[in-house]
Design a protein around this motif. Structure first.
Motif, PDB file in Angstrom:
ATOM      1  N   UNK A  45       0.829  -1.208   0.000  1.00  0.00           N
ATOM      2  CA  UNK A  45       0.000   0.000   0.000  1.00  0.00           C
ATOM      3  C   UNK A  45       0.863   1.257   0.000  1.00  0.00           C
ATOM      4  N   UNK A  46       0.230   2.379  -0.279  1.00  0.00           N
ATOM      5  CA  UNK A  46       0.889   3.678  -0.169  1.00  0.00           C
ATOM      6  C   UNK A  46       0.712   4.180   1.256  1.00  0.00           C
ATOM      7  N   UNK A  47       1.812   4.309   1.974  1.00  0.00           N
ATOM      8  CA  UNK A  47       1.753   4.681   3.393  1.00  0.00           C
ATOM      9  C   UNK A  47       2.391   6.048   3.586  1.00  0.00           C
ATOM     10  N   UNK A  48       1.694   6.908   4.316  1.00  0.00           N
ATOM     11  CA  UNK A  48       2.191   8.266   4.571  1.00  0.00           C
ATOM     12  C   UNK A  48       2.136   8.549   6.065  1.00  0.00           C
ATOM     13  N   UNK A  49       3.210   9.110   6.602  1.00  0.00           N
ATOM     14  CA  UNK A  49       3.245   9.516   8.004  1.00  0.00           C
ATOM     15  C   UNK A  49       3.157  11.034   8.100  1.00  0.00           C
ATOM     16  N   UNK A  50       2.265  11.518   8.950  1.00  0.00           N
ATOM     17  CA  UNK A  50       2.076  12.959   9.105  1.00  0.00           C
ATOM     18  C   UNK A  50       3.207  13.614   9.869  1.00  0.00           C
ATOM     19  N   UNK A  56       7.186  16.666  17.737  1.00  0.00           N
ATOM     20  CA  UNK A  56       6.298  16.422  18.860  1.00  0.00           C
ATOM     21  C   UNK A  56       4.891  16.157  18.317  1.00  0.00           C
ATOM     22  N   UNK A  57       4.350  14.960  18.506  1.00  0.00           N
ATOM     23  CA  UNK A  57       3.037  14.653  17.929  1.00  0.00           C
ATOM     24  C   UNK A  57       1.892  15.420  18.582  1.00  0.00           C
ATOM     25  N   UNK A  58       2.177  16.076  19.727  1.00  0.00           N
ATOM     26  CA  UNK A  58       1.155  16.929  20.324  1.00  0.00           C
ATOM     27  C   UNK A  58       0.948  18.200  19.497  1.00  0.00           C
ATOM     28  N   UNK A  59       1.999  18.630  18.799  1.00  0.00           N
ATOM     29  CA  UNK A  59       1.981  19.946  18.161  1.00  0.00           C
ATOM     30  C   UNK A  59       2.342  19.818  16.677  1.00  0.00           C
ATOM     31  N   UNK A  60       1.338  19.807  15.841  1.00  0.00           N
ATOM     32  CA  UNK A  60       1.523  19.654  14.400  1.00  0.00           C
ATOM     33  C   UNK A  60       0.632  20.662  13.694  1.00  0.00           C
ATOM     34  N   UNK A  61       1.123  21.255  12.630  1.00  0.00           N
ATOM     35  CA  UNK A  61       0.325  22.189  11.844  1.00  0.00           C
ATOM     36  C   UNK A  61      -0.472  21.428  10.783  1.00  0.00           C
ATOM     37  N   UNK A  62      -1.715  21.812  10.618  1.00  0.00           N
ATOM     38  CA  UNK A  62      -2.564  21.190   9.600  1.00  0.00           C
ATOM     39  C   UNK A  62      -2.208  21.763   8.230  1.00  0.00           C
ATOM     40  N   UNK A  63      -1.061  21.353   7.709  1.00  0.00           N
ATOM     41  CA  UNK A  63      -0.550  21.886   6.450  1.00  0.00           C
ATOM     42  C   UNK A  63      -1.371  21.379   5.256  1.00  0.00           C
ATOM     43  N   UNK A  64      -1.351  22.127   4.148  1.00  0.00           N
ATOM     44  CA  UNK A  64      -2.087  21.682   2.950  1.00  0.00           C
ATOM     45  C   UNK A  64      -1.686  20.277   2.500  1.00  0.00           C
ATOM     46  N   UNK A  65      -0.403  19.940   2.636  1.00  0.00           N
ATOM     47  CA  UNK A  65       0.034  18.601   2.214  1.00  0.00           C
ATOM     48  C   UNK A  65      -0.615  17.515   3.058  1.00  0.00           C
ATOM     49  N   UNK A  66      -0.791  17.762   4.354  1.00  0.00           N
ATOM     50  CA  UNK A  66      -1.448  16.785   5.222  1.00  0.00           C
ATOM     51  C   UNK A  66      -2.927  16.678   4.881  1.00  0.00           C
ATOM     52  N   UNK A  67      -3.542  17.808   4.617  1.00  0.00           N
ATOM     53  CA  UNK A  67      -4.963  17.814   4.242  1.00  0.00           C
ATOM     54  C   UNK A  67      -5.169  16.984   2.974  1.00  0.00           C
ATOM     55  N   UNK A  68      -4.288  17.173   2.001  1.00  0.00           N
ATOM     56  CA  UNK A  68      -4.398  16.440   0.742  1.00  0.00           C
ATOM     57  C   UNK A  68      -4.244  14.942   0.955  1.00  0.00           C
ATOM     58  N   UNK A  69      -3.298  14.549   1.789  1.00  0.00           N
ATOM     59  CA  UNK A  69      -3.083  13.119   2.053  1.00  0.00           C
ATOM     60  C   UNK A  69      -4.281  12.495   2.760  1.00  0.00           C
ATOM     61  N   UNK A  70      -4.834  13.202   3.744  1.00  0.00           N
ATOM     62  CA  UNK A  70      -5.975  12.655   4.472  1.00  0.00           C
ATOM     63  C   UNK A  70      -7.222  12.626   3.590  1.00  0.00           C
ATOM     64  N   UNK A  93     -11.623  18.106   9.326  1.00  0.00           N
ATOM     65  CA  UNK A  93     -12.620  19.016   8.785  1.00  0.00           C
ATOM     66  C   UNK A  93     -12.231  19.497   7.394  1.00  0.00           C
ATOM     67  N   UNK A  94     -10.975  19.893   7.225  1.00  0.00           N
ATOM     68  CA  UNK A  94     -10.542  20.445   5.953  1.00  0.00           C
ATOM     69  C   UNK A  94     -10.363  19.367   4.880  1.00  0.00           C
ATOM     70  N   UNK A  95     -10.071  18.141   5.290  1.00  0.00           N
ATOM     71  CA  UNK A  95      -9.889  17.070   4.309  1.00  0.00           C
ATOM     72  C   UNK A  95     -11.202  16.714   3.617  1.00  0.00           C
TER      73      UNK A  95
END
Length: 300
Positions: A45-50, A56-70, A93-95
């Motif tokens: 499969x195609x696997x992507x890690x955010x 720090x997994x507590x603090x991540x920006x909802x970047x356009x690239x992450x939105x596109x992947x989700x 929400x944005x995905x």
């Protein structure tokens, strides 16, 4: 007339089709440890890690690239227990992917497959950055991680039923190798039982629980707060009384408080990897466990 045996050709076509079906799955992981688990269970499969092991997994920006992947994801796997509460809801929400919405059948949380340590009936701001649903960093408990693997394998089969047999076979292969590794790790790590550490946050809580170690001090005055001078002074006394083997921090945590404490107490500072990181030669979950246990034993 030349007769062609159609069986080998049919088998080849079936194999190609199966591989194509597996490869079309898009799998989204919030943390690299769960991307690594996806790769064990669905290697085609195609696997992507955010995030990476240095984030720090507590603090991540909802970047356009992450939105596109989700948005394109068929399944997503996150730690849960509110670890990603600061950024995942915005991403969902944005995905605008129905499967990824809260309660969607494509949204998986590791904490839903296990009993988390340190669950609380209630939390308040006074407690700091704690999680009512328990400690979310469960990937350092190999038994709990195997429970997660079984749940994820079932979800993969439900998402891609034509290849359910392949996912079951991958799970069985992973479980056999994982169980063997657990036995090796527990024998190797036996000298760590009863040892004490001071650490930054409760990042390795499940590791301590599994190996029989004890965290006797936290560099954070309260979860989420950086070490203060007065708090570090108290830790000097704790170190003298408890004689910890090491001061532990992860790659995304500020080491300065640990460095100061180490210089005052002569307790060695150890930076342990929090997750899989191919850049650091930690290519999968097996490498991660090997590296952490070997690092601790080198100090002990």
């Amino acid at each position: 007339m030349v007769r062609i045996n159609s069986k080998p050709l049919f088998a080849l076509l079936l194999s190609l089709f199966s591989g194509s079906a597996l490869a079309q799955l898009n799998l989204f992981a919030c943390e690299p440890e769960y991307a690594a688990l996806f790769k064990e269970l669905a290697p085609e499969a195609n696997v992507y890690s955010a995030t990476t092991a240095k984030q720090d997994p507590h603090q991540v920006q909802a970047r356009p690239s992450l939105i596109s992947k989700l948005r394109r994801a068929d399944l997503a796997l996150c730690a849960g227990a509110d670890l990603e509460v600061g950024w995942l809801p915005m991403l969902q929400m944005k995905a605008n992917n129905a499967k990824m919405r809260p309660g969607g059948d494509g949204m998986l949380f590791a904490s839903d497959f296990i009993d988390n340590l340190d669950q609380r009936d209630s939390v308040s701001r006074f407690d700091g950055d704690v999680h009512a649903d328990g400690n979310p960093h469960m990937h350092f408990d190999p038994y709990r991680l195997l429970q997660v693997a079984k749940g994820v394998s079932q979800a993969l089969a439900q998402t891609d039923p034509d290849n359910s047999a392949s996912y079951q076979a991958n799970l069985q292969r992973f479980e056999q190798k994982w169980q063997s590794a657990i036995s090796t790790w527990e024998q190797k790590a036996a000298p760590l039982k009863g040892t004490k550490v001071i650490a930054y946050h409760s990042s390795f809580r499940y590791l301590y629980h599994w190996l029989g170690m004890q965290q006797v001090g936290d560099l954070e005055p309260k979860p989420g707060l950086p070490p203060s001078s007065s708090h570090l002074a108290k830790l000097v006394n704790i170190a003298k009384e408890q004689q910890p083997m090491a001061i532990l921090v992860t790659g995304y945590q500020d080491p300065r408080g640990g460095e100061w404490l180490s210089s005052r107490t002569q307790v060695p500072l150890l930076i342990l990897p929090m997750s899989v990181s191919e850049k650091d030669g930690i290519n999968d979950l097996f490498d991660l466990y090997d590296t952490v246990i070997d690092s601790l034993l080198a100090v002990e």
